[in-house]
Write a protein that holds these residues in place. Structure first.
Motif, mmCIF file in Angstrom:
data_model
loop_
_atom_site.group_PDB
_atom_site.id
_atom_site.type_symbol
_atom_site.label_atom_id
_atom_site.label_comp_id
_atom_site.label_asym_id
_atom_site.label_seq_id
_atom_site.Cartn_x
_atom_site.Cartn_y
_atom_site.Cartn_z
ATOM 1 N N LYS A 46 0.855 -1.186 0.000
ATOM 2 C CA LYS A 46 0.000 0.000 0.000
ATOM 3 C C LYS A 46 0.888 1.233 0.000
ATOM 4 C CE LYS A 46 -4.366 -1.601 1.978
ATOM 5 N NZ LYS A 46 -5.391 -1.379 3.030
ATOM 6 N N PHE A 47 0.440 2.272 -0.676
ATOM 7 C CA PHE A 47 1.216 3.513 -0.697
ATOM 8 C C PHE A 47 0.263 4.700 -0.827
ATOM 9 C CE2 PHE A 47 0.870 1.758 -4.950
ATOM 10 C CZ PHE A 47 0.570 2.844 -5.765
ATOM 11 N N GLU A 48 0.758 5.848 -0.398
ATOM 12 C CA GLU A 48 -0.083 7.048 -0.363
ATOM 13 C C GLU A 48 0.108 7.887 -1.614
ATOM 14 O OE1 GLU A 48 -0.830 11.034 2.410
ATOM 15 O OE2 GLU A 48 0.355 9.354 3.175
ATOM 16 N N SER A 49 -0.994 8.462 -2.087
ATOM 17 C CA SER A 49 -0.952 9.410 -3.188
ATOM 18 C C SER A 49 -2.038 10.454 -2.993
ATOM 19 C CB SER A 49 -1.153 8.709 -4.533
ATOM 20 O OG SER A 49 -1.216 9.652 -5.594
ATOM 21 N N GLN A 50 -1.628 11.689 -2.872
ATOM 22 C CA GLN A 50 -2.576 12.800 -2.750
ATOM 23 C C GLN A 50 -3.624 12.556 -1.662
ATOM 24 O OE1 GLN A 50 -1.940 15.676 -4.686
ATOM 25 N NE2 GLN A 50 -0.108 14.395 -4.936
ATOM 26 N N GLY A 51 -3.130 12.053 -0.515
ATOM 27 C CA GLY A 51 -3.989 11.933 0.656
ATOM 28 C C GLY A 51 -4.814 10.663 0.755
ATOM 29 N N ILE A 52 -4.694 9.754 -0.215
ATOM 30 C CA ILE A 52 -5.441 8.495 -0.131
ATOM 31 C C ILE A 52 -4.470 7.329 -0.277
ATOM 32 C CG2 ILE A 52 -7.596 9.512 -0.965
ATOM 33 C CD1 ILE A 52 -5.987 7.189 -3.329
ATOM 34 N N MET A 53 -4.911 6.134 0.136
ATOM 35 C CA MET A 53 -4.070 4.949 0.054
ATOM 36 C C MET A 53 -4.440 4.132 -1.178
ATOM 37 S SD MET A 53 -2.043 5.328 2.559
ATOM 38 C CE MET A 53 -1.220 3.739 2.487
ATOM 39 N N LEU A 54 -3.434 3.779 -1.939
ATOM 40 C CA LEU A 54 -3.609 2.905 -3.087
ATOM 41 C C LEU A 54 -3.030 1.529 -2.756
ATOM 42 C CD1 LEU A 54 -2.531 5.369 -5.932
ATOM 43 C CD2 LEU A 54 -4.861 4.788 -5.218
ATOM 44 N N ALA A 55 -3.671 0.481 -3.243
ATOM 45 C CA ALA A 55 -3.251 -0.887 -2.955
ATOM 46 C C ALA A 55 -2.812 -1.576 -4.238
ATOM 47 C CB ALA A 55 -4.398 -1.667 -2.316
ATOM 48 N N GLY A 56 -1.703 -2.294 -4.152
ATOM 49 C CA GLY A 56 -1.197 -2.974 -5.331
ATOM 50 C C GLY A 56 -0.363 -4.179 -4.981
ATOM 51 N N SER A 57 0.295 -4.705 -5.991
ATOM 52 C CA SER A 57 1.155 -5.876 -5.820
ATOM 53 C C SER A 57 2.441 -5.688 -6.605
ATOM 54 C CB SER A 57 0.452 -7.151 -6.307
ATOM 55 O OG SER A 57 -0.717 -7.410 -5.570
ATOM 56 N N ILE A 58 3.533 -6.165 -6.020
ATOM 57 C CA ILE A 58 4.817 -6.215 -6.706
ATOM 58 C C ILE A 58 5.075 -7.660 -7.106
ATOM 59 C CG2 ILE A 58 7.312 -5.981 -6.431
ATOM 60 C CD1 ILE A 58 6.741 -3.617 -4.544
ATOM 61 N N VAL A 59 5.264 -7.871 -8.395
ATOM 62 C CA VAL A 59 5.552 -9.200 -8.930
ATOM 63 C C VAL A 59 7.010 -9.177 -9.386
ATOM 64 C CG1 VAL A 59 4.829 -10.984 -10.545
ATOM 65 C CG2 VAL A 59 3.151 -9.329 -9.691
ATOM 66 N N ASN A 60 7.835 -9.967 -8.716
ATOM 67 C CA ASN A 60 9.279 -9.802 -8.866
ATOM 68 C C ASN A 60 9.970 -11.122 -9.208
ATOM 69 O OD1 ASN A 60 11.608 -8.299 -8.882
ATOM 70 N ND2 ASN A 60 11.889 -8.342 -6.663
ATOM 71 N N PRO A 61 10.560 -11.224 -10.402
ATOM 72 C CA PRO A 61 11.364 -12.413 -10.714
ATOM 73 C C PRO A 61 12.664 -12.397 -9.911
ATOM 74 C CG PRO A 61 11.524 -10.815 -12.485
ATOM 75 C CD PRO A 61 10.523 -10.263 -11.509
ATOM 76 N N GLU A 62 13.375 -13.507 -9.911
ATOM 77 C CA GLU A 62 14.562 -13.622 -9.066
ATOM 78 C C GLU A 62 15.642 -12.615 -9.444
ATOM 79 O OE1 GLU A 62 17.830 -16.988 -7.617
ATOM 80 O OE2 GLU A 62 16.113 -17.551 -8.857
ATOM 81 N N LYS A 63 15.911 -12.462 -10.735
ATOM 82 C CA LYS A 63 16.939 -11.525 -11.183
ATOM 83 C C LYS A 63 16.392 -10.679 -12.326
ATOM 84 C CE LYS A 63 20.897 -14.397 -9.874
ATOM 85 N NZ LYS A 63 22.122 -15.080 -10.363
ATOM 86 N N PRO A 64 15.572 -9.661 -12.008
ATOM 87 C CA PRO A 64 14.980 -8.847 -13.069
ATOM 88 C C PRO A 64 16.026 -7.978 -13.774
ATOM 89 C CG PRO A 64 14.527 -7.886 -10.919
ATOM 90 C CD PRO A 64 15.175 -9.207 -10.665
ATOM 91 N N PHE A 65 15.838 -7.798 -15.084
ATOM 92 C CA PHE A 65 16.732 -6.902 -15.820
ATOM 93 C C PHE A 65 16.117 -5.516 -15.989
ATOM 94 C CE2 PHE A 65 14.154 -8.984 -19.116
ATOM 95 C CZ PHE A 65 13.749 -7.913 -19.890
ATOM 96 N N ALA A 66 14.831 -5.395 -15.670
ATOM 97 C CA ALA A 66 14.130 -4.117 -15.750
ATOM 98 C C ALA A 66 12.924 -4.164 -14.826
ATOM 99 C CB ALA A 66 13.694 -3.819 -17.179
#
Length: 280
Positions: free
Chosen positions: A19-39
């Motif tokens: 979760k992270f804040e933007s302009q006074g409200i909380m946004l919810a998301g997901s981080i999808v992360n491979p083992e060794k990302p190149f980008a």
């Protein structure tokens, strides 16, 4: 900013809810992360009330790209108010597009704190309406090193509406109309809605990061040939902008049904991010 509140793992990548804040409200998301990302990329939504794009994020992660995707403002677990969805509402007025750009920028800043490799290049990948949002974000945030835009306009918001009202959802539109007729209509049709238009060319004119646009020739949401004309003008000025046109596709250029645009986008990201000179 809050720490991740859920954590899961597959054979090829991990998923962490944030979760992270933007302009006074909380946004919810997901981080999808491979083992060794190149980008790494943040996904920017189209105009619909869209939750986080987990299927698309997993497809990218399977190719070695880390992703942050989040529920759009006012949708799913994100706070705030979703604006729209009716065509011509303030869904695409300047105030809302700039607000959505601030959300995407907050997502980028959040994502950077979670990436182990602090030097990994971050880009933006988006769909449709994101064509107005991504240039705004990239113009303000030097963290953004590249952008990939699926079926995204390079015309103004009012021009897009003129075209969309003209096609009126007719999937056979291009069988009965010419490019010249469409261009004439876009130039001269009176606007049904009155608001200050957003012109992505204003931001694109100041950008020097690589950009890739992917278009379907049968698109009836945006006038692809006119958008390409603008990109060709930028290319002639030396901008590192590229595009690919798919003759059999319409507005949907990112689905699983036809993987060619997706595959081209992944290879392009790999080429641009592994060539450090193109990211300076």
């Amino acid at each position: 900013m809050l720490p991740g509140f859920a954590f899961a793992q597959s054979d090829s990548f991990t998923v962490r809810d944030v979760k992270f804040e933007s302009q006074g409200i909380m946004l919810a998301g997901s981080i999808v992360n491979p083992e060794k990302p190149f980008a790494a990329v943040v996904i920017v939504h189209g105009s619909d009330p869209v939750k986080r794009e987990m299927e698309f994020a997993r497809r990218l992660a399977d190719k070695g790209i880390a992703v942050l995707t989040y529920d759009k403002r006012g949708v799913g677990e994100s706070g705030g108010v979703y604006v729209g969805p009716s065509v011509g509402t303030n869904n695409i007025d300047t105030a809302n597009l700039n607000l959505l750009a601030q959300d995407a920028d907050a997502a980028v800043k959040t994502f950077r704190t979670y990436l182990k490799d602090k030097k990994i290049p971050i880009g933006l990948v988006g769909f449709s309406q994101a064509g107005w949002i991504i240039p705004i974000v990239a113009n303000k945030d030097p963290e953004i090193k590249f952008m990939v835009l699926f079926s995204c306009p390079t015309i103004t918001t009012l021009e897009q509406l003129r075209f969309q009202f003209y096609t009126n959802g007719n999937t056979n539109f291009w069988e009965n109309h010419t490019q010249a007729e469409a261009l004439e209509h876009i130039k001269n049709d009176p606007d049904k809605y009155q608001f200050v238009p957003t012109d992505p060319k204003a931001s694109l004119n100041t950008l020097s990061i690589p950009g890739l646009w992917l278009y379907g020739e049968k698109d009836i949401q945006i006038p692809v040939k006119l958008c390409i004309e603008h990109l060709n003008t930028f290319k002639a000025q030396g901008k590192p902008f590229e595009y690919v046109l798919f003759s059999k596709l319409g507005h949907s250029t990112s689905s699983r049904n036809d993987t060619e645009p997706f595959d081209i986008a992944v290879q392009w990201i790999k080429q641009k991010t592994l060539n450090s000179k193109s990211l300076k």
